[in-house]
Design a protein around this motif. Sequence first.
Motif, PDB file in Angstrom:
ATOM      1  N   GLY A 158       1.285  -1.201  -0.445  1.00  0.00           N
ATOM      2  CA  GLY A 158       0.250   0.294  -0.016  1.00  0.00           C
ATOM      3  C   GLY A 158       0.997   1.261  -0.550  1.00  0.00           C
ATOM      4  O   GLY A 158       1.885   1.554   0.591  1.00  0.00           O
ATOM      5  N   LEU A 159       0.423   2.259  -1.055  1.00  0.00           N
ATOM      6  CA  LEU A 159       0.959   3.630  -0.964  1.00  0.00           C
ATOM      7  C   LEU A 159       0.344   4.344  -0.437  1.00  0.00           C
ATOM      8  O   LEU A 159      -0.938   4.698  -0.771  1.00  0.00           O
ATOM      9  CB  LEU A 159       1.453   3.541  -3.141  1.00  0.00           C
ATOM     10  N   PHE A 160       0.667   5.058   0.383  1.00  0.00           N
ATOM     11  CA  PHE A 160       0.450   7.082   0.892  1.00  0.00           C
ATOM     12  C   PHE A 160       1.723   7.629   0.339  1.00  0.00           C
ATOM     13  O   PHE A 160       2.408   7.924   0.119  1.00  0.00           O
ATOM     14  CB  PHE A 160       0.776   7.036   2.114  1.00  0.00           C
ATOM     15  N   PHE A 161       0.234   8.539  -0.911  1.00  0.00           N
ATOM     16  CA  PHE A 161       1.337   9.846  -1.745  1.00  0.00           C
ATOM     17  C   PHE A 161       1.143  10.987  -0.749  1.00  0.00           C
ATOM     18  O   PHE A 161       0.045  10.876  -0.124  1.00  0.00           O
ATOM     19  CB  PHE A 161       0.441  10.156  -3.054  1.00  0.00           C
ATOM     20  N   LEU A 162       2.004  12.114  -1.172  1.00  0.00           N
ATOM     21  CA  LEU A 162       2.152  13.300  -0.570  1.00  0.00           C
ATOM     22  C   LEU A 162       1.210  14.358  -0.905  1.00  0.00           C
ATOM     23  O   LEU A 162       0.245  14.889  -0.767  1.00  0.00           O
ATOM     24  CB  LEU A 162       3.289  13.962  -0.489  1.00  0.00           C
ATOM     25  N   THR A 163       1.252  14.054  -2.348  1.00  0.00           N
ATOM     26  CA  THR A 163      -0.251  14.987  -3.716  1.00  0.00           C
ATOM     27  C   THR A 163      -0.338  13.953  -4.873  1.00  0.00           C
ATOM     28  O   THR A 163       0.342  12.861  -5.174  1.00  0.00           O
ATOM     29  CB  THR A 163       1.340  15.733  -3.995  1.00  0.00           C
ATOM     30  N   GLU A 164      -1.233  14.454  -4.835  1.00  0.00           N
ATOM     31  CA  GLU A 164      -2.220  13.702  -6.920  1.00  0.00           C
ATOM     32  C   GLU A 164      -1.192  13.778  -7.477  1.00  0.00           C
ATOM     33  O   GLU A 164      -0.690  12.756  -8.181  1.00  0.00           O
ATOM     34  CB  GLU A 164      -3.359  14.845  -7.079  1.00  0.00           C
ATOM     35  N   ARG A 165      -0.338  14.395  -7.859  1.00  0.00           N
ATOM     36  CA  ARG A 165       0.358  14.739  -8.868  1.00  0.00           C
ATOM     37  C   ARG A 165       1.872  14.051  -8.616  1.00  0.00           C
ATOM     38  O   ARG A 165       2.012  13.252  -9.027  1.00  0.00           O
ATOM     39  CB  ARG A 165       1.006  16.181  -8.578  1.00  0.00           C
ATOM     40  N   GLN A 166       2.336  13.410  -7.039  1.00  0.00           N
ATOM     41  CA  GLN A 166       3.011  12.487  -7.415  1.00  0.00           C
ATOM     42  C   GLN A 166       2.730  11.075  -7.374  1.00  0.00           C
ATOM     43  O   GLN A 166       3.547  10.363  -8.479  1.00  0.00           O
ATOM     44  CB  GLN A 166       3.682  12.906  -5.853  1.00  0.00           C
ATOM     45  N   ARG A 167       1.521  10.477  -7.172  1.00  0.00           N
ATOM     46  CA  ARG A 167       1.031   9.560  -7.288  1.00  0.00           C
ATOM     47  C   ARG A 167       1.007   9.420  -8.632  1.00  0.00           C
ATOM     48  O   ARG A 167       1.455   8.265  -9.806  1.00  0.00           O
ATOM     49  CB  ARG A 167      -0.483   9.574  -6.954  1.00  0.00           C
ATOM     50  N   ASP A 168       0.098  10.527  -9.403  1.00  0.00           N
ATOM     51  CA  ASP A 168       0.337  10.515 -10.770  1.00  0.00           C
ATOM     52  C   ASP A 168       1.894  10.031 -11.860  1.00  0.00           C
ATOM     53  O   ASP A 168       1.214   9.246 -12.778  1.00  0.00           O
ATOM     54  CB  ASP A 168      -0.057  11.698 -11.715  1.00  0.00           C
ATOM     55  N   GLU A 169       2.648  10.954 -11.361  1.00  0.00           N
ATOM     56  CA  GLU A 169       3.952  10.144 -11.700  1.00  0.00           C
ATOM     57  C   GLU A 169       4.626   8.610 -11.282  1.00  0.00           C
ATOM     58  O   GLU A 169       5.347   8.805 -12.145  1.00  0.00           O
ATOM     59  CB  GLU A 169       5.005  11.295 -10.448  1.00  0.00           C
ATOM     60  N   TYR A 170       4.518   8.106 -10.160  1.00  0.00           N
ATOM     61  CA  TYR A 170       4.779   7.050 -10.177  1.00  0.00           C
ATOM     62  C   TYR A 170       3.995   5.747 -10.626  1.00  0.00           C
ATOM     63  O   TYR A 170       4.531   4.761 -11.058  1.00  0.00           O
ATOM     64  CB  TYR A 170       4.409   6.888  -8.699  1.00  0.00           C
ATOM     65  N   PHE A 171       2.716   6.621 -11.248  1.00  0.00           N
ATOM     66  CA  PHE A 171       1.327   5.293 -11.754  1.00  0.00           C
ATOM     67  C   PHE A 171       1.915   5.691 -13.188  1.00  0.00           C
ATOM     68  O   PHE A 171       2.224   4.445 -13.667  1.00  0.00           O
ATOM     69  CB  PHE A 171      -0.404   5.899 -12.190  1.00  0.00           C
ATOM     70  N   ILE A 172       2.406   6.197 -13.463  1.00  0.00           N
ATOM     71  CA  ILE A 172       2.245   6.653 -14.913  1.00  0.00           C
ATOM     72  C   ILE A 172       4.528   5.491 -15.469  1.00  0.00           C
ATOM     73  O   ILE A 172       4.507   5.022 -16.562  1.00  0.00           O
ATOM     74  CB  ILE A 172       3.110   8.038 -15.598  1.00  0.00           C
ATOM     75  N   ALA A 173       5.172   5.836 -14.580  1.00  0.00           N
ATOM     76  CA  ALA A 173       6.189   5.111 -14.619  1.00  0.00           C
ATOM     77  C   ALA A 173       6.206   3.388 -14.115  1.00  0.00           C
ATOM     78  O   ALA A 173       6.396   2.787 -14.427  1.00  0.00           O
ATOM     79  CB  ALA A 173       6.880   5.802 -13.577  1.00  0.00           C
ATOM     80  N   TYR A 174       4.990   3.644 -13.232  1.00  0.00           N
ATOM     81  CA  TYR A 174       4.984   1.785 -12.952  1.00  0.00           C
ATOM     82  C   TYR A 174       3.630   1.196 -12.819  1.00  0.00           C
ATOM     83  O   TYR A 174       3.322  -0.164 -12.794  1.00  0.00           O
ATOM     84  CB  TYR A 174       5.488   1.477 -11.449  1.00  0.00           C
ATOM     85  N   ASP A 175       2.581   1.857 -13.617  1.00  0.00           N
ATOM     86  CA  ASP A 175       1.012   1.371 -13.660  1.00  0.00           C
ATOM     87  C   ASP A 175       0.568   0.730 -12.931  1.00  0.00           C
ATOM     88  O   ASP A 175       0.619  -0.814 -12.790  1.00  0.00           O
ATOM     89  CB  ASP A 175       1.653   0.529 -14.992  1.00  0.00           C
ATOM     90  N   PHE A 176       0.721   0.366 -11.677  1.00  0.00           N
ATOM     91  CA  PHE A 176       0.777  -0.345 -10.078  1.00  0.00           C
ATOM     92  C   PHE A 176      -0.711  -0.534  -9.943  1.00  0.00           C
ATOM     93  O   PHE A 176      -1.719   0.864 -10.806  1.00  0.00           O
ATOM     94  CB  PHE A 176       1.162   0.489  -9.109  1.00  0.00           C
ATOM     95  N   GLU A 177      -1.429  -1.154  -9.260  1.00  0.00           N
ATOM     96  CA  GLU A 177      -3.032  -1.013  -9.483  1.00  0.00           C
ATOM     97  C   GLU A 177      -3.774   0.027  -8.564  1.00  0.00           C
ATOM     98  O   GLU A 177      -2.998   0.422  -7.724  1.00  0.00           O
ATOM     99  CB  GLU A 177      -3.574  -2.417  -8.413  1.00  0.00           C
ATOM    100  N   PRO A 178      -4.683   1.253  -8.897  1.00  0.00           N
ATOM    101  CA  PRO A 178      -4.533   2.390  -8.538  1.00  0.00           C
ATOM    102  C   PRO A 178      -5.558   2.450  -7.165  1.00  0.00           C
ATOM    103  O   PRO A 178      -5.285   3.055  -6.165  1.00  0.00           O
ATOM    104  CB  PRO A 178      -5.994   2.937  -9.147  1.00  0.00           C
TER     105      PRO A 178
END
Length: 360
Positions: free
Chosen positions: A132-152
């Motif tokens: 499970g991943l705790f992100f500080l901001t939505e932008r940070q989450r989106d950057e990691y998602f683009i890089a790793y395509d993890f389960e939202p």
Amino acid sequence: MLAIFKLDKQGGKERDCIAVARDLAARGHEVTVLTTSAEVAGIGDLRIEKLRTRGFANHVLLREFARAVIAHRQRAGSAVLLSFERIPGADYHYVADGAAILRDWRLLAWPPRRRTRLALERALFATPSTTGLFFLTERQRDEYFIAYDFEPSRATVLPMVLHDDRYTAARHLGATDWRADLRIPDDALLAVSVAVDPKLKGVDRSLAALKLYPKLHLVVAGSDSAWLHRHVVRHDLETRVRIVPYVSEVMDLIAAADFMLHPARSEAAGQVIGEALLAGVPVLASAACGYAGEIERSGAGLVIPEPFQHEALVNGLASMIDTLPAMRAAAAARSQSLHQHRGAWLSAVAEQLERGAAQA
């Protein structure tokens, strides 16, 4: 069980770790913080266990720390492991930094260092990891998602991270007359920069723009580096720039300013932005800051677009000065809103960990 490499580094990530540990303990949980170094005053109420790691290079130590944490967790049988470092196999990870895979590695391109850091990151974020991943901001989450395509569903974006001591200080502002102590002229405008790492936080950018505004003074808190002093002298600003250490009354110092100046080069979130808004002070920041969206949504300041341009900062300063009363009114309104959500980020973390423990 919480894991952080060096608790005594005392950056934002380390302060967040201590706050989470104390909040979980206050909720009645048994909490252990695993680290390699914890020479920090005032943490005697926490249970700390030091792990030994071997190696000389920092990336080797981080890899060995990750292995040591997992081994310790298996021996101890802890219900939940929250990592503040890239530790594959952790139940939850507090994402305090930007994605290493998206970093400009020109200055950090030593192959073993890059390879190790990317391997740890990939094992933590990419499938088949279920951390499970705790992100500080939505932008940070989106950057990691683009890089790793993890389960939202693995991602939780936390409310703005602000510590209890900041709220307490915000209710007692004005205890120190910083303007008088720093000998700021009565008719001067005062900007503040809180920057332990002045280059990363763009203080040199601020100094270059400050030359064009003779009535504007700047106080820089958090660093007394030779680099910073050289830049002040280079721009002939010795009479208009004050350099002070990071002080316990930092909220008072922020509140003494007309606005905060924070054109950072990189900032996963930027707690100082939240601290300024909590103090009712507007912010001029770069879009590189994760909390830049908070400035835009509240109207309590201005955001300089990326890629950074000096002219945009100069124009932003002009706009900030021209509209300062409206900006300060918006910051005061945002301050009231933040007070109503005190501790929300800690509750979000704790409730997620409690659900995880119940399912373990």
